[in-house]
Scaffold this motif. Sequence first.
Motif, short mmCIF file in Angstrom:
data_model
loop_
_atom_site.label_atom_id
_atom_site.label_comp_id
_atom_site.label_asym_id
_atom_site.label_seq_id
_atom_site.Cartn_x
_atom_site.Cartn_y
_atom_site.Cartn_z
N HIS A 11 0.83 -1.21 0.00
CA HIS A 11 0.00 0.00 0.00
C HIS A 11 0.86 1.26 0.00
O HIS A 11 1.94 1.28 0.59
CB HIS A 11 -0.89 0.04 1.25
CG HIS A 11 -1.70 -1.19 1.47
ND1 HIS A 11 -2.76 -1.53 0.68
CD2 HIS A 11 -1.60 -2.16 2.41
CE1 HIS A 11 -3.28 -2.67 1.12
NE2 HIS A 11 -2.59 -3.07 2.17
N THR A 13 0.33 5.23 1.26
CA THR A 13 -0.57 6.05 2.07
C THR A 13 0.07 7.42 2.28
O THR A 13 1.28 7.56 2.31
CB THR A 13 -0.86 5.42 3.44
OG1 THR A 13 0.37 5.24 4.16
CG2 THR A 13 -1.54 4.06 3.28
N GLN A 51 -5.40 -0.89 -3.09
CA GLN A 51 -6.12 0.20 -2.44
C GLN A 51 -6.38 -0.13 -0.97
O GLN A 51 -7.01 -1.13 -0.65
CB GLN A 51 -7.46 0.44 -3.16
CG GLN A 51 -8.39 1.42 -2.47
CD GLN A 51 -7.96 2.88 -2.62
OE1 GLN A 51 -6.84 3.16 -3.03
NE2 GLN A 51 -8.85 3.81 -2.32
N TYR A 55 -9.20 4.65 2.38
CA TYR A 55 -9.55 5.63 1.37
C TYR A 55 -10.87 5.31 0.66
O TYR A 55 -11.28 6.05 -0.25
CB TYR A 55 -8.43 5.75 0.33
CG TYR A 55 -7.15 6.34 0.88
CD1 TYR A 55 -7.16 7.54 1.58
CD2 TYR A 55 -5.93 5.71 0.70
CE1 TYR A 55 -5.98 8.09 2.09
CE2 TYR A 55 -4.74 6.24 1.19
CZ TYR A 55 -4.78 7.43 1.90
OH TYR A 55 -3.62 7.97 2.40
N ASP A 57 -13.51 4.36 -1.87
CA ASP A 57 -13.46 4.26 -3.33
C ASP A 57 -12.66 5.39 -3.98
O ASP A 57 -12.63 5.50 -5.21
CB ASP A 57 -14.88 4.27 -3.91
CG ASP A 57 -15.69 3.05 -3.48
OD1 ASP A 57 -15.07 2.05 -3.08
OD2 ASP A 57 -16.94 3.12 -3.54
N ASN A 59 -9.43 6.47 -5.14
CA ASN A 59 -8.16 5.82 -5.47
C ASN A 59 -7.04 6.80 -5.81
O ASN A 59 -6.02 6.40 -6.37
CB ASN A 59 -8.37 4.87 -6.65
CG ASN A 59 -9.37 3.77 -6.35
OD1 ASN A 59 -9.08 2.82 -5.65
ND2 ASN A 59 -10.59 3.92 -6.88
N CYS A 61 -4.64 8.42 -4.24
CA CYS A 61 -3.29 8.17 -3.73
C CYS A 61 -2.62 7.05 -4.51
O CYS A 61 -1.47 7.16 -4.94
CB CYS A 61 -3.35 7.85 -2.24
SG CYS A 61 -1.74 7.64 -1.46
N LEU A 62 -3.34 5.97 -4.72
CA LEU A 62 -2.80 4.82 -5.45
C LEU A 62 -2.51 5.20 -6.90
O LEU A 62 -1.44 4.87 -7.43
CB LEU A 62 -3.80 3.67 -5.40
CG LEU A 62 -3.43 2.36 -6.10
CD1 LEU A 62 -4.11 1.17 -5.42
CD2 LEU A 62 -3.81 2.35 -7.58
N GLY A 76 -1.88 -1.89 -10.39
CA GLY A 76 -2.75 -1.39 -9.34
C GLY A 76 -4.03 -2.19 -9.22
O GLY A 76 -4.54 -2.73 -10.20
N VAL A 78 -7.72 -1.35 -7.54
CA VAL A 78 -8.49 -0.23 -7.02
C VAL A 78 -9.75 -0.70 -6.31
O VAL A 78 -10.10 -1.89 -6.34
CB VAL A 78 -8.86 0.73 -8.16
CG1 VAL A 78 -7.62 1.34 -8.80
CG2 VAL A 78 -9.71 0.02 -9.22
N TRP A 93 -7.64 4.23 -16.20
CA TRP A 93 -6.94 3.50 -15.15
C TRP A 93 -6.22 2.29 -15.72
O TRP A 93 -5.12 1.95 -15.31
CB TRP A 93 -7.91 3.07 -14.07
CG TRP A 93 -8.51 4.20 -13.28
CD1 TRP A 93 -8.20 5.53 -13.39
CD2 TRP A 93 -9.51 4.09 -12.27
NE1 TRP A 93 -8.96 6.26 -12.50
CE2 TRP A 93 -9.76 5.41 -11.80
CE3 TRP A 93 -10.22 3.03 -11.72
CZ2 TRP A 93 -10.71 5.67 -10.80
CZ3 TRP A 93 -11.15 3.29 -10.72
CH2 TRP A 93 -11.38 4.59 -10.27
#
Length: 292
Positions: A11, A13, A51, A55, A57, A59, A61-62, A76, A78, A93
């Motif tokens: 992750h 963050t 994810q 957070y 839904d 996304n 930061c990711l 990724g 999500v 995405w």
Amino acid sequence: MPIDAWDSHMHVTDPEYPLASDAAYVPSLHNLTDVRNFEQTIGIQNTVFIQPSIYGDDNSCLLDALRAAGTSHGRGVVAINPDMLNITELQEWHKLGVRGVRLNLKSNDATYTANSLSNMLQKYADAIRGFKWVLELYIGMEAMPVLEKIVPNLGVRVSIAHFGAPTLPDPKNTTYPLDPYKITGFPSLVNLTLAGATWVKFSAPYRFDNDTQFRGVESIARELLKVAGDRCIFASDWPHTRYEGLDIKPFVEAVLDWTDEANLTKEVFSLNAKELWDIDQRRDSQDPLKCD
């Protein structure tokens, strides 16, 4: 560590990103630079960002980390609301390297029936099937008999996090090695992997195994390697949310030992992950990881 190994669950963050209203904790800063520093300690430079539940839904930061990492070294997974899809957004995405959606039913102790779980998973599967994305599940092993009936009808690949989150006996009252087939749900997990559409992550034993030598999950890992070695993948679960500061190296070394003995180290740390996450086998693995 095999060349071109992948860490299939970790992750990013950052306190600057907004938290979901039901977030269980406030994160510390664990950005892409921190990711790179950690991965170097275990000899890995390729990462699947998952994810985190805090957070919801959102996304952002990711996705920002994935943009910086690039598709050569990043994938990724999500979180989405399958009832509120924006196909154009999902397409963007996908270009960034997103290859799955996560459904976390374990962290928040979600309740469900066999029918409600089936309906829920079918909605997610319908949303991602056209992209050939993976349905990532964090769910207790006691649910595997139900999943065994549901997964064949989804038409998507499924990834089970953290060994399937088994309920293990207290090590103080246990004789090792364990018989994994006596663990609730394990026979169904085996059947799921043998059916071909389900992968299992060797990750996060500290979330359910109180034995410091990993003897509880060792029995699970060794049996899965024996019967379905092409459906097992490694993941660090860094930064070990709610277990910050944990030293993951002993677990990494244990997985390397188990896979070496099974002659499956390259598969578990690299090849199986590449198949699951749609990674081009021909890409140049020497391309340096770009950081934010």
